[in-house]
Enzyme design. Structure first.
Site, PDB file in Angstrom:
ATOM      1  N   HIS A  34       0.832  -1.208   0.000  1.00 17.65           N
ATOM      2  CA  HIS A  34       0.000   0.000   0.000  1.00 17.65           C
ATOM      3  C   HIS A  34       0.865   1.257   0.000  1.00 17.65           C
ATOM      4  O   HIS A  34       1.583   1.507   0.970  1.00 17.65           O
ATOM      5  CB  HIS A  34      -0.883  -0.033   1.252  1.00 17.65           C
ATOM      6  CG  HIS A  34      -1.784   1.129   1.420  1.00 17.65           C
ATOM      7  ND1 HIS A  34      -1.751   1.943   2.535  1.00 17.65           N
ATOM      8  CD2 HIS A  34      -2.766   1.624   0.622  1.00 17.65           C
ATOM      9  CE1 HIS A  34      -2.679   2.869   2.421  1.00 17.65           C
ATOM     10  NE2 HIS A  34      -3.306   2.702   1.277  1.00 17.65           N
ATOM     11  N   ARG A  35       0.837   2.013  -1.085  1.00 14.17           N
ATOM     12  CA  ARG A  35       1.713   3.189  -1.286  1.00 14.17           C
ATOM     13  C   ARG A  35       3.176   2.746  -1.240  1.00 14.17           C
ATOM     14  O   ARG A  35       4.042   3.484  -0.758  1.00 14.17           O
ATOM     15  CB  ARG A  35       1.455   4.271  -0.236  1.00 14.17           C
ATOM     16  CG  ARG A  35      -0.020   4.606  -0.031  1.00 14.17           C
ATOM     17  CD  ARG A  35      -0.222   5.689   1.009  1.00 14.17           C
ATOM     18  NE  ARG A  35      -1.630   5.762   1.433  1.00 14.17           N
ATOM     19  CZ  ARG A  35      -2.105   6.560   2.363  1.00 14.17           C
ATOM     20  NH1 ARG A  35      -1.293   7.404   2.985  1.00 14.17           N
ATOM     21  NH2 ARG A  35      -3.380   6.549   2.690  1.00 14.17           N
ATOM     22  N   GLU A  41       0.269  -0.837  -4.763  1.00 12.01           N
ATOM     23  CA  GLU A  41      -0.853   0.097  -4.843  1.00 12.01           C
ATOM     24  C   GLU A  41      -0.290   1.499  -4.720  1.00 12.01           C
ATOM     25  O   GLU A  41       0.559   1.758  -3.848  1.00 12.01           O
ATOM     26  CB  GLU A  41      -1.839  -0.166  -3.683  1.00 12.01           C
ATOM     27  CG  GLU A  41      -3.119   0.653  -3.755  1.00 12.01           C
ATOM     28  CD  GLU A  41      -3.110   2.012  -3.058  1.00 12.01           C
ATOM     29  OE1 GLU A  41      -4.092   2.745  -3.170  1.00 12.01           O
ATOM     30  OE2 GLU A  41      -2.087   2.368  -2.416  1.00 12.01           O
ATOM     31  N   ASP A  78      -1.285   5.973  -5.575  1.00 10.92           N
ATOM     32  CA  ASP A  78      -2.351   6.959  -5.787  1.00 10.92           C
ATOM     33  C   ASP A  78      -1.890   7.939  -6.869  1.00 10.92           C
ATOM     34  O   ASP A  78      -0.767   8.420  -6.811  1.00 10.92           O
ATOM     35  CB  ASP A  78      -2.599   7.721  -4.483  1.00 10.92           C
ATOM     36  CG  ASP A  78      -2.786   6.777  -3.303  1.00 10.92           C
ATOM     37  OD1 ASP A  78      -3.822   6.098  -3.266  1.00 10.92           O
ATOM     38  OD2 ASP A  78      -1.878   6.696  -2.440  1.00 10.92           O
ATOM     39  N   HIS A 115      -0.572  10.627  -2.556  1.00 11.81           N
ATOM     40  CA  HIS A 115      -1.894  10.344  -1.981  1.00 11.81           C
ATOM     41  C   HIS A 115      -2.757  11.583  -1.820  1.00 11.81           C
ATOM     42  O   HIS A 115      -3.925  11.604  -2.188  1.00 11.81           O
ATOM     43  CB  HIS A 115      -1.731   9.656  -0.621  1.00 11.81           C
ATOM     44  CG  HIS A 115      -3.041   9.352   0.034  1.00 11.81           C
ATOM     45  ND1 HIS A 115      -3.674  10.248   0.879  1.00 11.81           N
ATOM     46  CD2 HIS A 115      -3.854   8.277  -0.046  1.00 11.81           C
ATOM     47  CE1 HIS A 115      -4.818   9.710   1.283  1.00 11.81           C
ATOM     48  NE2 HIS A 115      -4.948   8.523   0.741  1.00 11.81           N
ATOM     49  N   GLU A 140      -4.588   3.783  -8.177  1.00 10.79           N
ATOM     50  CA  GLU A 140      -5.813   4.384  -7.631  1.00 10.79           C
ATOM     51  C   GLU A 140      -5.941   5.805  -8.149  1.00 10.79           C
ATOM     52  O   GLU A 140      -5.104   6.670  -7.830  1.00 10.79           O
ATOM     53  CB  GLU A 140      -5.790   4.381  -6.092  1.00 10.79           C
ATOM     54  CG  GLU A 140      -7.087   4.976  -5.561  1.00 10.79           C
ATOM     55  CD  GLU A 140      -7.116   5.181  -4.050  1.00 10.79           C
ATOM     56  OE1 GLU A 140      -6.255   4.662  -3.321  1.00 10.79           O
ATOM     57  OE2 GLU A 140      -8.029   5.910  -3.611  1.00 10.79           O
ATOM     58  N   LYS A 176      -7.027   9.292  -7.918  1.00 11.48           N
ATOM     59  CA  LYS A 176      -7.456  10.141  -6.800  1.00 11.48           C
ATOM     60  C   LYS A 176      -8.271  11.299  -7.362  1.00 11.48           C
ATOM     61  O   LYS A 176      -7.856  12.465  -7.298  1.00 11.48           O
ATOM     62  CB  LYS A 176      -6.220  10.654  -6.046  1.00 11.48           C
ATOM     63  CG  LYS A 176      -5.692   9.641  -5.035  1.00 11.48           C
ATOM     64  CD  LYS A 176      -6.606   9.500  -3.823  1.00 11.48           C
ATOM     65  CE  LYS A 176      -6.078   8.502  -2.808  1.00 11.48           C
ATOM     66  NZ  LYS A 176      -7.141   7.864  -2.016  1.00 11.48           N
ATOM     67  N   ASP A 180       0.329  -2.240   4.331  1.00  7.52           N
ATOM     68  CA  ASP A 180       1.544  -1.429   4.534  1.00  7.52           C
ATOM     69  C   ASP A 180       2.741  -2.327   4.854  1.00  7.52           C
ATOM     70  O   ASP A 180       3.878  -1.858   4.873  1.00  7.52           O
ATOM     71  CB  ASP A 180       1.348  -0.475   5.725  1.00  7.52           C
ATOM     72  CG  ASP A 180       0.214   0.518   5.520  1.00  7.52           C
ATOM     73  OD1 ASP A 180      -0.089   0.846   4.355  1.00  7.52           O
ATOM     74  OD2 ASP A 180      -0.371   0.966   6.528  1.00  7.52           O
TER      75      ASP A 180
HETATM   76  O1  G3P Z   1      -6.510   1.533  -2.539  1.00  5.67           O
HETATM   77  C1  G3P Z   1      -6.693   1.242  -1.199  1.00  5.67           C
HETATM   78  C2  G3P Z   1      -6.443   2.447  -0.331  1.00  5.67           C
HETATM   79  O2  G3P Z   1      -5.261   3.043  -0.746  1.00  5.67           O
HETATM   80  C3  G3P Z   1      -7.578   3.437  -0.385  1.00  5.67           C
HETATM   81  O3  G3P Z   1      -7.426   4.456   0.531  1.00  5.67           O
HETATM   82  O4  G3P Z   1      -6.761   6.684   1.288  1.00  5.67           O
HETATM   83  O5  G3P Z   1      -5.113   4.834   1.393  1.00  5.67           O
HETATM   84  O6  G3P Z   1      -5.767   5.793  -0.803  1.00  5.67           O
HETATM   85  P1  G3P Z   1      -6.212   5.478   0.595  1.00  5.67           P
HETATM   86 MG    MG Z   2      -4.693   4.496  -2.182  1.00  2.74          MG
END
Ligand code: G3P
Ligand code: MG
Length: 243
Positions: free
Chosen positions: A9-10, A36, A38, A51, A111, A113, A231
């Protein structure tokens, strides 16, 4: 049964400043099989991995990404807020991440945004970049903006889409069908084993987020999800290796 995709995640954001090349590289080192990230867009139209709509939290500049030209954004330090050893990390362009992915077997979850700043035209631009990189089969486009996901699917039926949501949606696989979406990117509490089974019967998979607790990872693996967004890709790697 295939192992679920281990989406960092990120990037490996527990250990490195989120959405930097350091975080993406560390994710790979820690066993991630997916990343993943953003996507937002600069004033002059560059797609970048960050993000927040604002640059403040991760670079200290109190300005929106959409009001900043790429040259100015590229000079910012996106690492020091996390730790002095990351000073000089930059905000990566989507292009740069696509190159990194093209040299590996990584699955990319991009993702969009585009829930606050709408970034008109962003869908077509991202799709063009993904196709250009030859990565259409390895990308999942997701967004909390479901109109945008419907547009993505109409522009690029060959690229998977994942619906981001937080709620306990009723029959989300039926909703997914209305968008021709391939995956449910559900907040992890909105995932029950019987829903995973029924979604699969309708050709829809789950990629829950953001799962950092090992017991919760185990529950979701047993439920049969196709991917987990975390994470801590190392924790998930260890669980999957022990299977
Ligand atoms: O894509 C899953 C998650 O990243 C969504 O929320 O705010 O972390 O981008 P956020
Ligand atoms: Mg995200």
């Amino acid at each position: 049964m295939n192992n679920p995709i281990n989406f960092a995640h990120r990037g490996a954001s527990a250990y490195c400043p989120e959405n930097t090349i350091a975080a993406f590289a560390e994710a790979v080192r820690l066993g991630a099989t997916g990343i993943e990230t953003d996507i937002q867009r600069t004033k002059d139209g560059k797609l970048v991995c960050i993000h927040d709509e604002s640059l403040l939290r991760t670079t200290g500049l109190n300005k929106l990404v959409c009001d900043t030209d790429y040259e100015e954004l590229d000079a910012l330090d996106a690492g020091s807020w996390f730790g002095a050893e990351f000073a000089g990390e930059r905000i990566p362009t989507l292009e740069r991440l696509l190159l990194l992915a093209a040299e590996s077997n990584l699955v990319l979850n991009l993702e969009l945004k585009n829930g606050v700043v709408l970034y008109p035209g962003m869908e077509a631009e991202i799709i063009a970049a993904v196709r250009e990189a030859g990565l259409a089969e390895r990308v999942v486009l997701s967004s909390f903006n479901h109109y945008s996901l419907a547009l993505c699917k109409s522009l690029a039926p060959e690229i998977r889409t994942g619906i981001l949501y937080m709620e306990g949606l009723y029959r989300p696989w039926a909703y997914a069908a209305t968008l021709q979406a391939d995956a449910l990117h559900a907040y992890h509490y909105a995932v029950l084993p019987e829903w995973v089974r029924e979604a699969a019967e309708h050709g829809v998979v789950y990629h829950p987020f953001t799962v950092n607790d090992e017991r919760e990872m185990r529950r979701l693996i047993e439920a049969g999800v196709a991917g987990i967004i975390t994470d801590y890709p190392d924790r998930l790697r260890d669980l999957l290796e022990a299977r």
